[in-house]
Design a protein around this motif. Structure first.
Motif, mmCIF file in Angstrom:
data_model
loop_
_atom_site.group_PDB
_atom_site.id
_atom_site.type_symbol
_atom_site.label_atom_id
_atom_site.label_comp_id
_atom_site.label_asym_id
_atom_site.label_seq_id
_atom_site.Cartn_x
_atom_site.Cartn_y
_atom_site.Cartn_z
ATOM 1 N N CYS A 1 0.832 -1.205 0.000
ATOM 2 C CA CYS A 1 0.000 0.000 0.000
ATOM 3 C C CYS A 1 0.866 1.254 0.000
ATOM 4 C CB CYS A 1 -0.933 -0.018 1.199
ATOM 5 S SG CYS A 1 -2.036 1.382 1.282
ATOM 6 N N GLY B 1 2.340 1.812 -3.302
ATOM 7 C CA GLY B 1 1.308 2.331 -4.197
ATOM 8 C C GLY B 1 1.075 3.808 -3.975
ATOM 9 N N THR C 1 3.898 5.832 -5.653
ATOM 10 C CA THR C 1 3.731 5.995 -7.094
ATOM 11 C C THR C 1 2.573 6.928 -7.404
ATOM 12 O OG1 THR C 1 2.359 4.010 -7.220
ATOM 13 C CG2 THR C 1 4.701 3.743 -7.661
ATOM 14 N N ALA C 2 1.575 6.985 -6.511
ATOM 15 C CA ALA C 2 0.447 7.887 -6.728
ATOM 16 C C ALA C 2 0.869 9.341 -6.521
ATOM 17 C CB ALA C 2 -0.695 7.540 -5.787
ATOM 18 N N ILE D 1 3.084 10.564 -13.320
ATOM 19 C CA ILE D 1 1.995 9.652 -13.669
ATOM 20 C C ILE D 1 0.829 10.482 -14.185
ATOM 21 C CG2 ILE D 1 0.392 7.930 -12.783
ATOM 22 C CD1 ILE D 1 2.445 7.219 -10.694
ATOM 23 N N GLU E 1 -4.109 7.284 -14.752
ATOM 24 C CA GLU E 1 -3.401 6.271 -13.990
ATOM 25 C C GLU E 1 -3.466 6.579 -12.505
ATOM 26 O OE1 GLU E 1 0.557 5.850 -15.418
ATOM 27 O OE2 GLU E 1 -0.067 5.212 -17.406
ATOM 28 N N SER E 2 -3.414 7.842 -12.167
ATOM 29 C CA SER E 2 -3.479 8.260 -10.772
ATOM 30 C C SER E 2 -4.834 7.902 -10.173
ATOM 31 C CB SER E 2 -3.234 9.761 -10.661
ATOM 32 O OG SER E 2 -3.372 10.179 -9.328
ATOM 33 N N SER F 1 -6.910 5.509 -11.203
ATOM 34 C CA SER F 1 -7.051 4.057 -11.083
ATOM 35 C C SER F 1 -6.206 3.510 -9.937
ATOM 36 C CB SER F 1 -6.698 3.369 -12.401
ATOM 37 O OG SER F 1 -5.323 3.549 -12.695
ATOM 38 N N SER F 2 -5.023 4.089 -9.753
ATOM 39 C CA SER F 2 -4.186 3.615 -8.644
ATOM 40 C C SER F 2 -4.783 4.048 -7.314
ATOM 41 C CB SER F 2 -2.754 4.116 -8.790
ATOM 42 O OG SER F 2 -2.710 5.512 -8.644
ATOM 43 N N SER F 3 -5.419 5.221 -7.289
ATOM 44 C CA SER F 3 -6.077 5.677 -6.071
ATOM 45 C C SER F 3 -7.238 4.755 -5.711
ATOM 46 C CB SER F 3 -6.576 7.113 -6.256
ATOM 47 O OG SER F 3 -7.300 7.522 -5.125
ATOM 48 N N GLY G 1 -7.436 1.668 -6.616
ATOM 49 C CA GLY G 1 -6.804 0.405 -6.228
ATOM 50 C C GLY G 1 -6.319 0.432 -4.793
ATOM 51 N N ILE G 2 -5.803 1.571 -4.393
ATOM 52 C CA ILE G 2 -5.318 1.726 -3.017
ATOM 53 C C ILE G 2 -6.487 1.658 -2.043
ATOM 54 C CG2 ILE G 2 -4.274 3.355 -1.405
ATOM 55 C CD1 ILE G 2 -2.442 4.225 -3.706
#
Length: 100
Positions: free
Chosen positions: A23, A26, A29-30, A35, A39-40, A42-44, A46-47
């Motif tokens: 986490c 992740g 990278t966020a 980025i 992508e930000s 989707s990663s948010s 995902g987190i």
């Protein structure tokens, strides 16, 4: 029994710590500005899902631990009742003179 509970709690804690590291990586990278926004997002998401799953795993692990402790306590109480039952019988036999 205590060793297995300790071993399980250690396994659960190592799993939780590895998920926490995942986490945190992740999040790192966020935060990176290179980025793109899609992508930000989707990663948010995902987190958030990872944090929710981590919470569910922690709650389920805690419930399993409490259930195991409850089972152990009940088993000890039943064993104590059984021993008391046989102790009472022995005392009664001695009082009646059936046994020395």
């Amino acid at each position: 029994m205590t060793m297995s509970l300790t071993r399980r709690s250690m396994q659960i804690s190592s799993l939780l710590s590895s998920l926490l590291l995942l986490c945190v990586s992740g999040l790192a990278t966020a935060i990176d500005p290179a980025i793109s926004k899609s992508e930000s997002k989707s990663s948010s998401a995902g987190i958030k899902v990872l944090i929710i799953l981590l919470g569910l795993v922690a709650v389920i692990g805690f419930c399993v631990l409490l259930f195991k402790l409850w089972q152990k306590k009940k088993r000890e109480e039943q064993h104590a009742r059984l021993l008391k039952l046989f102790e009472d019988d022995d005392e009664l036999e001695v009082e009646l003179g059936i046994r020395d």
